[in-house]
Design a protein around this motif. Structure first.
Motif, mmCIF file in Angstrom:
data_model
loop_
_atom_site.group_PDB
_atom_site.id
_atom_site.type_symbol
_atom_site.label_atom_id
_atom_site.label_comp_id
_atom_site.label_asym_id
_atom_site.label_seq_id
_atom_site.Cartn_x
_atom_site.Cartn_y
_atom_site.Cartn_z
ATOM 1 N N GLY A 23 104.840 -44.527 29.550
ATOM 2 C CA GLY A 23 104.934 -45.295 28.319
ATOM 3 C C GLY A 23 103.594 -45.377 27.619
ATOM 4 O O GLY A 23 102.573 -44.878 28.103
ATOM 5 N N PRO A 24 103.577 -45.986 26.441
ATOM 6 C CA PRO A 24 102.317 -46.147 25.716
ATOM 7 C C PRO A 24 101.293 -46.892 26.568
ATOM 8 O O PRO A 24 101.637 -47.827 27.289
ATOM 9 C CB PRO A 24 102.732 -46.964 24.480
ATOM 10 N N GLY A 25 100.061 -46.464 26.479
ATOM 11 C CA GLY A 25 99.013 -47.101 27.277
ATOM 12 C C GLY A 25 97.752 -46.297 27.261
ATOM 13 O O GLY A 25 97.398 -45.699 26.242
ATOM 14 N N GLN A 26 97.082 -46.246 28.386
ATOM 15 C CA GLN A 26 95.809 -45.548 28.442
ATOM 16 C C GLN A 26 95.738 -44.675 29.679
ATOM 17 O O GLN A 26 96.052 -45.098 30.778
ATOM 18 C CB GLN A 26 94.645 -46.549 28.482
ATOM 19 N N GLY A 27 95.296 -43.417 29.473
ATOM 20 C CA GLY A 27 94.869 -42.591 30.573
ATOM 21 C C GLY A 27 95.916 -41.728 31.222
ATOM 22 O O GLY A 27 97.112 -41.803 30.942
ATOM 23 N N GLY A 28 95.428 -40.879 32.107
ATOM 24 C CA GLY A 28 96.257 -40.029 32.930
ATOM 25 C C GLY A 28 95.544 -39.789 34.245
ATOM 26 O O GLY A 28 94.309 -39.746 34.279
ATOM 27 N N ILE A 29 96.295 -39.641 35.323
ATOM 28 C CA ILE A 29 95.703 -39.373 36.634
ATOM 29 C C ILE A 29 96.505 -38.278 37.312
ATOM 30 O O ILE A 29 97.741 -38.310 37.348
ATOM 31 C CB ILE A 29 95.630 -40.639 37.510
ATOM 32 N N GLU A 30 95.773 -37.324 37.865
ATOM 33 C CA GLU A 30 96.356 -36.127 38.456
ATOM 34 C C GLU A 30 96.710 -36.336 39.926
ATOM 35 O O GLU A 30 96.089 -37.130 40.620
ATOM 36 C CB GLU A 30 95.351 -34.979 38.353
ATOM 37 N N HIS A 31 97.702 -35.556 40.378
ATOM 38 C CA HIS A 31 98.116 -35.570 41.772
ATOM 39 C C HIS A 31 98.515 -34.159 42.184
ATOM 40 O O HIS A 31 98.558 -33.245 41.365
ATOM 41 C CB HIS A 31 99.256 -36.572 41.969
ATOM 42 N N LEU A 32 98.811 -33.974 43.464
ATOM 43 C CA LEU A 32 99.072 -32.633 43.979
ATOM 44 C C LEU A 32 100.298 -31.975 43.366
ATOM 45 O O LEU A 32 100.282 -30.777 43.074
ATOM 46 C CB LEU A 32 99.232 -32.686 45.507
#
Length: 522
Positions: free
Chosen positions: A259-268
């Motif tokens: 949803g709307p917000g901030q950021g992204g974080i990667e995973h395997l």
């Protein structure tokens, strides 16, 4: 049979299934861990966690809540969100808990017992590195949710989500336990912590396959936009990234939009991204979103598998410092530009504009005289990913901004020294296959430079000085290898304004390098 006794039997069966899938881990498995997550009152912004564990041959165990999550290099102090922590055995007898410090609890008298550790998590901020619960969905960050037993991170884990009557979907990278759609398994805690859960009434876009491997996009409140076009474009981006490394290291990949917000974080095998499709209303907005998704997707290679040795196995109790975030993040920024250009998004002017933005940020920041790229990587735990604030605002640099610029110079140095037979792509492939695939480990600082020099066939100390010293970047030396130059103007605020331009009479090698880099056919 007593309800708890039935649960312990089921947990034991799950442990056997996980162990069967991982026979190496099975040799040492003793304690069993099952977490149960529920959200009885979503409007309270609180969710409940129970850890059901048994099989202990020791009397006292220390349980800890992680202090940070890989991919976001800041201490988060997740333990501060814990409320109402209690423990009891399977007969309902209370077990005494001792707080050891801000994120650790000691539980004694558990030898040969089945115990339940229970607590609530209070959420108050929508952010990709924080859990958040409201009436419409729950975003569960594992590091923000699941305590681990100190010294037992290598053991298998299972997670069950008790769904409320209003929600029907879960998106996660965890393995689903066959026949139990809301129960999941992980071979160890690192895999558990690598797999956030998004719960609610979710929307899934039409999946695509590349070389038989399914790629999904599923999310909460993703908005209204041309979803067929979006997925067709995303497929081109993913294909472009895969072509760099030449290998697909997962069985299925999921883009999870929170949803709307901030950021992204990667995973395997997944990435969690803030996403608002309502804003995809222009070519510029689409380009920006594809840049973002290309960045997070390429991280499945660069940082999750091509990684500094300090970034895994992880210590969740303190900062995991490395000098190499300029590789993990900075080169990923550089590659997001290349991936989009190679996928057919944007023209040369757009790619130049992206690089110019980084160059201008670096050159207008006096912090480049005070802090090296390696120091920016190491000190990000204090400074943050975009450099220090307050008194340090002009005395630090960002590996997100200087990293891709140095990556550009490094790429051109390699292309020139090999007469365009090799590039930075070959370095990334070498490190992927040598350290991840063949050795199952990360690389050291020296090993990454050695890999670059192996591909280049010569010393690259002059480029690596830009990483370990504050030496000024000699742009035109390297840009000239591709028939480019950097031109300077001063704007009305007397800030430097740099633009990338082609030189007037490039030689054959310069033309070849530029065409290859841009993937132009003529």
């Amino acid at each position: 049979m007593h309800r708890l006794k039935i649960r312990w039997l089921r947990i034991s069966c799950i442990a056997i299934l996980i162990a069967a899938a991982n026979p190496v881990a099975a040799q040492s498995v003793k304690p069993v861990f099952e977490y149960i997550v529920s959200v009885p009152e979503p409007s309270s912004h609180v969710y409940h966690v129970e850890l059901h564990t048994l099989g202990w041959d020791q009397d006292t165990v220390v349980f800890k809540m992680p202090k940070w999550m890989p991919g976001y290099y800041q201490i988060m102090d997740y333990a501060k969100s814990i409320k109402n922590i209690t423990a009891h055995d399977d007969e309902g007898n209370k077990i005494f808990i001792t707080s050891r410090n801000e994120n650790s609890w000691s539980i004694g008298g558990i030898k040969n017992k089945s115990i339940i550790l229970s607590y609530d998590i209070k959420t108050d901020k929508k952010f990709v590195a924080n859990s958040f619960v409201d009436e419409s969905h729950a975003y569960i960050v594992p590091e923000n949710s699941f305590m681990y037993a100190d010294g037992f991170l290598e053991l298998p884990v299972s997670v069950k989500v008790e769904m409320n009557s209003k929600w029907k979907d879960i998106a996660t990278g965890l393995m689903v336990i066959k026949g139990h759609p809301f129960e999941f398994a992980a071979s160890n805690f690192d895999i558990l912590y690598d797999s956030p859960l998004l719960i609610g009434n979710l929307e899934e876009l039409p999946a695509f396959k590349i070389k038989g491997i399914e790629h999904r996009f599923i999310g909460y409140d993703i908005g209204s936009f041309d979803k067929i076009r979006f997925m067709n474009n995303l497929k081109k981006v993913v294909e472009s990234a895969i072509n760099i490394i030449g290998d697909i290291p997962y069985d299925r990949y999921t883009f999870i939009g929170i949803g709307p917000g901030q950021g992204g974080i990667e995973h395997l095998n997944n990435t969690v991204v803030s996403f608002n499709g309502n804003k995809l209303n222009s070519e510029k907005a689409e380009h920006s979103m594809m840049n973002f998704l290309a960045h997070e997707y390429f991280h499945n290679y660069n940082v999750k598998r091509i990684r500094p040795c300090e970034l895994g196995p992880f210590n969740y109790d303190k900062e995991n410092r490395t000098n190499q975030l300029w590789v993990s993040e900075g080169l990923t920024v550089y590659y997001e530009y290349l991936i989009l250009k190679r996928a057919g998004f944007g023209d040369t002017k757009t790619m130049f504009s992206d690089l110019e933005a980084n160059i201008n940020t670096v050159e207008n920041n006096p912090g480049r005289f005070y802090q090296t790229l390696a120091q920016a990587s190491y000190n990000t735990w204090e400074d943050g990913p975009f450099g220090g604030q307050g008194e340090k605002i002009n005395k630090s640099v960002s590996y997100y901004q200087k990293g891709p610029v140095v990556g550009l110079l490094l790429d051109f140095a390699i292309r020139n020294s090999t007469r365009n037979k090799k590039s930075l792509d070959d370095v990334m492939k070498l490190v992927y296959w040598e350290y991840y695939k063949n050795s199952n480990r990360g690389f050291t600082d020296a090993e990454f430079q050695q890999a670059c020099e192996t591909i280049a066939g010569k010393s690259l100390n002059s480029v690596f000085d830009y990483i370990y010293t504050t030496k000024e970047l000699e742009y035109n030396t390297y840009l000239n290898y591709a028939g480019l130059r950097l031109d300077l103007k001063l704007n009305s605020q007397q800030e430097k304004k740099y633009t990338l331009n082609r030189i007037s009479k490039p030689n054959l090698l310069q033309q070849e390098i530029l065409r290859s880099w841009l993937q132009e056919t003529n």
